[in-house]
Design a protein around this motif. Structure first.
Motif, PDB file in Angstrom:
ATOM      1  N   VAL A  80       0.850  -1.193   0.000  1.00 54.46           N
ATOM      2  CA  VAL A  80       0.000   0.000   0.000  1.00 54.46           C
ATOM      3  C   VAL A  80       0.884   1.241   0.000  1.00 54.46           C
ATOM      4  N   TYR A  81       0.542   2.209  -0.837  1.00 54.05           N
ATOM      5  CA  TYR A  81       1.300   3.464  -0.863  1.00 54.05           C
ATOM      6  C   TYR A  81       0.904   4.272   0.366  1.00 54.05           C
ATOM      7  N   ASP A  82       1.809   4.339   1.321  1.00 57.48           N
ATOM      8  CA  ASP A  82       1.511   4.993   2.593  1.00 57.48           C
ATOM      9  C   ASP A  82       2.467   6.156   2.843  1.00 57.48           C
TER      10      ASP A  82
ATOM     11  N   MET B 194       2.915   6.920  -8.972  1.00 57.03           N
ATOM     12  CA  MET B 194       2.505   7.370 -10.300  1.00 57.03           C
ATOM     13  C   MET B 194       1.191   6.750 -10.759  1.00 57.03           C
ATOM     14  N   ASP B 195       0.629   5.843  -9.955  1.00 59.06           N
ATOM     15  CA  ASP B 195      -0.624   5.179 -10.334  1.00 59.06           C
ATOM     16  C   ASP B 195      -1.799   6.034  -9.891  1.00 59.06           C
TER      17      ASP B 195
ATOM     18  N   SER C  51      -3.528   0.730  -3.189  1.00 59.30           N
ATOM     19  CA  SER C  51      -2.516  -0.299  -3.430  1.00 59.30           C
ATOM     20  C   SER C  51      -1.482   0.112  -4.470  1.00 59.30           C
ATOM     21  N   CYS C  52      -0.251  -0.220  -4.199  1.00 59.29           N
ATOM     22  CA  CYS C  52       0.797  -0.069  -5.196  1.00 59.29           C
ATOM     23  C   CYS C  52       1.881  -1.087  -4.856  1.00 59.29           C
ATOM     24  N   SER C  53       2.539  -1.568  -5.867  1.00 53.69           N
ATOM     25  CA  SER C  53       3.455  -2.686  -5.659  1.00 53.69           C
ATOM     26  C   SER C  53       4.802  -2.223  -5.126  1.00 53.69           C
ATOM     27  N   VAL C  54       5.324  -2.899  -4.123  1.00 58.18           N
ATOM     28  CA  VAL C  54       6.630  -2.567  -3.562  1.00 58.18           C
ATOM     29  C   VAL C  54       7.540  -3.779  -3.696  1.00 58.18           C
TER      30      VAL C  54
ATOM     31  N   ILE D  18       7.497  -2.512  -9.609  1.00 55.29           N
ATOM     32  CA  ILE D  18       7.630  -1.200  -8.970  1.00 55.29           C
ATOM     33  C   ILE D  18       7.395  -0.079  -9.969  1.00 55.29           C
ATOM     34  N   GLN D  19       6.648  -0.392 -11.057  1.00 48.37           N
ATOM     35  CA  GLN D  19       6.514   0.614 -12.105  1.00 48.37           C
ATOM     36  C   GLN D  19       5.715   1.834 -11.658  1.00 48.37           C
ATOM     37  N   HIS D  20       4.944   1.723 -10.565  1.00 45.23           N
ATOM     38  CA  HIS D  20       4.147   2.862 -10.119  1.00 45.23           C
ATOM     39  C   HIS D  20       4.880   3.721  -9.093  1.00 45.23           C
ATOM     40  N   LEU D  21       6.036   3.262  -8.615  1.00 48.29           N
ATOM     41  CA  LEU D  21       6.815   4.049  -7.665  1.00 48.29           C
ATOM     42  C   LEU D  21       7.962   4.748  -8.384  1.00 48.29           C
TER      43      LEU D  21
END
Length: 473
Positions: A36-38, A48-49, A56-59, A63-66
Motif C-alpha cells: 500500500v502506498y503509505d 505514479m498510479d 494499493s501499489c506494488s513494492v 515497482i513501475q508505479h513508484l
C-alpha cells in the motif's frame, strides 16, 4: 509527512545512490506486505498510479508505479545507462536524469565551471520539479565523491545551487574521500577545491573515506573465513547482499558502496518509518552543529554484518553501542576517544527500548571527552523498523575534532603537488578558473583546521562546575 530528495552526482554518487534505492525498496517491501502506498513510502517515493489514489501499489516486485524522489547527474553516461538497464530502471523518472558523454577528465574546474555553467538551467529545472512533487520538502541529500571531476566539481556546484534556490531546506552531503593511494593523480586538487564549497554551502557533511571502507570489507571477509559458529556471517548481511540495482557481475567496490548506502538508510529511517523517539532530519544540524563551519559529522555503523549466532541479546546490544565508539566501525580513519566531542547523535533501529539507550549513554559517557559547555550534547532517535536481516542497528554521528587529521593529510597531499605546479595548467586552461581559487581553497581548509585546533586546546581544561540557573516553579 515530510519528503526528501536525493541528488546523485558523478559515477560514485550514482552507484551509491542506486544501492540506497534498492535497499530502501527491500526495507519497505519487508514492512509493507500489502504494497500500500503509505506515508512511509511517500517520504522518498512518488506514486505514479493515479487510479490507486493512495491505495494499493506494488513494492519490491513490480515497482513501475513508484518513482524515486531523485535527481541523477553524471557527465559520463555509463553508470546511469547501466542503472536504466538494470532491475531498478522503472524506479527513476527519465525527466530527472541528466548526462553528457565526455566526462570531466578528473578536473574539478571542468565539472564546476564548464558543466556547471552549461547545465545550470537544466539542473535547477530538475531540482525544482523534484521539489514541486513534495508536499513538505524537508531535506536534500547530496551524494558525491571528492576525488574525481564531476563528483567534486559539479557536485559542489549543485550544492551551491541548492542553497541558492532552496535556502530554507536542509542540505546533508555524503562525501566519499579518496585514499592516499588514489589512482586519480589530481584528486588532492579536486578534494581541496571541493572542501571549500562544502564548508560554505552544506548544513552537514558526512565524510566517508575509501580506505576505511576497504578496511571494513577486508575485516568482514576475514571473519567470514574463520568458520566458528559465533562468527559466521549470514548471506543477507549488510555487506554481502548483491550489488543491487546494477546489472552484471558484482564488482569489488559494490560491498563498499553498500556500507555507504546503509549509512543513508539509517539516517533516513525515522523519516521513512515510525518509532518511539523519531528524530527529525532538521534536528541533526540543529543539535550537532554548534558552529556553522564545523559541520563535519563522523559516521559510525554497527553491526556491519549479521552473525549466525544471535544469542545473549542484551550483551550483543550493549556491544553494539560500544562498537559505535570504536575506530574500527567508523567510516573515516580516526580515533574519537582521543579527540574532543562537540555533540553526538545515536540513531537506533529495531527492538531497542529507551531504557537501553539511556543505560548505554550513561555507561559510555565517562570514557568520551566532551567539550565543557556541552556535556549533555546527545541527540537520540529510535526507529522500530530494523534493516532487513538485522534485529537492530545503530548509526552514531559524532561532531568530533578527530576529523582534523584527515583534513591535515589532505592539505599535505595538495601541497606536494601544488609546490611543483604539477598538472596545474589543466585547471587554469578552463574558462573562469583562476589560480586564486587554489589559494582561497587551501586558506579555507587551514582556517577550518585551526578552528579544530582551538577546540582541542581546551581538552583537559574543563571548566569547574558553575552554579546552575534555578528555574522558578
Amino acid at each position: 509527512m515530510t519528503q526528501s530528495v536525493v541528488v546523485q552526482v558523478g559515477q560514485c554518487g550514482n552507484q551509491v545512490g542506486c544501492r540506497f534505492w534498492d535497499l530502501a525498496l527491500r526495507e519497505h517491501a519487508h514492512v509493507n506486505k500489502r504494497g500500500v502506498y503509505d506515508e512511509a513510502l511517500s517520504s522518498f517515493f512518488r506514486n505514479m498510479d493515479s487510479r490507486s489514489d493512495g491505495g494499493s501499489c506494488s513494492v519490491g516486485g513490480k515497482i513501475q508505479h513508484l518513482k524515486a524522489r531523485a535527481v541523477l547527474v553524471d557527465m559520463e553516461e555509463g553508470v546511469v545507462n547501466e542503472i536504466l538497464q538494470g532491475p531498478l530502471r522503472e524506479v527513476f523518472d527519465s525527466t530527472q536524469l541528466l548526462t553528457d558523454v565526455s566526462g570531466s577528465g578528473n578536473n574539478w574546474a571542468v565539472g564546476h565551471m564548464t558543466y556547471g555553467s552549461a547545465y545550470r538551467e537544466q539542473i535547477v529545472d530538475k531540482l525544482r520539479k523534484a521539489a514541486e512533487h513534495c508536499d513538505c520538502l524537508q531535506c536534500f541529500f547530496l551524494i558525491h565523491s571528492m576525488g574525481g571531476g564531476t563528483g567534486s566539481g559539479l557536485g559542489t556546484r549543485v550544492l551551491s545551487l541548492l542553497e541558492e534556490e532552496f535556502p530554507e531546506v536542509c542540505r546533508i552531503v555524503t562525501s566519499i574521500y579518496p585514499s592516499a593511494e588514489d589512482d586519480v593523480i589530481t584528486s588532492p586538487y579536486n578534494s581541496i577545491l571541493a572542501m571549500k564549497e562544502l564548508t560554505e554551502h552544506a548544513d552537514c557533511v558526512l565524510p566517508v573515506e575509501n580506505q576505511s571502507l576497504v578496511d571494513i570489507v577486508d575485516k568482514i571477509k576475514r571473519m567470514s573465513h574463520v568458520g566458528r559458529t559465533s562468527s559466521v556471517i549470514k548471506t543477507d548481511s549488510t555487506v554481502i547482499s548483491g550489488q543491487g540495482g546494477l546489472s552484471g557481475a558484482e564488482k569489488p567496490f559494490d560491498a563498499m558502496n553498500n556500507i555507504v548506502a546503509n549509512l543513508l538508510l539509517n539516517i533516513t529511517s525515522s523519516a521513512r518509518f515510525e518509532g518511539s523517539l523519531n528524530m527529525d532530519l532538521n534536528e541533526i544540524a540543529m543539535n550537532l552543529v554548534p558552529f556553522p563551519r564545523l559541520h563535519y559529522l563522523v559516521p559510525s555503523l554497527t553491526p556491519l554484518y549479521t552473525l549466525a549466532d544471535v544469542s545473549v541479546p542484551t550483551r550483543r546490544l550493549d556491544q553494539m553501542f560500544s562498537d559505535a565508539f570504536s575506530k574500527d566501525h567508523q567510516l573515516i580513519r580516526a580515533d574519537p576517544k582521543r579527540s574532543l566531542y562537540l555533540a553526538c547523535a545515536l540513531m537506533v533501529r529495531g527492538d531497542v527500548q529507551v531504557s537501553d539507550l539511556r543505560r548505554n549513554i550513561e555507561r559510555l559517557k565517562p570514557s568520551l571527552p566532551f567539550v565543557s559547555w556541552n556535556q549533555e550534547g546527545w541527540k537520540t532517535g529510535l526507529c522500530s523498523v530494523p534493516p532487513v536481516g538485522h534485529s537492530h542497528s545503530l548509526l552514531a554521528l559524532a561532531n568530533n575534532t578527530c576529523v582534523k587529521p584527515t583534513f591535515t593529510e589532505l592539505r599535505e597531499r595538495f601541497t606536494k603537488l601544488y609546490r611543483k605546479k604539477a598538472h596545474l595548467h589543466h585547471y587554469l586552461n578552463v574558462e573562469g578558473m583562476e589560480q586564486s581559487f587554489f589559494s582561497e581553497a587551501v586558506s579555507s581548509l587551514s582556517s577550518l583546521i585551526e578552528e579544530y585546533d582551538h577546540l582541542d586546546a581546551t581538552k583537559g581544561r574543563l571548566m569547574p562546575d558553575a552554579p546552575r540557573l534555578s528555574i522558578a516553579r
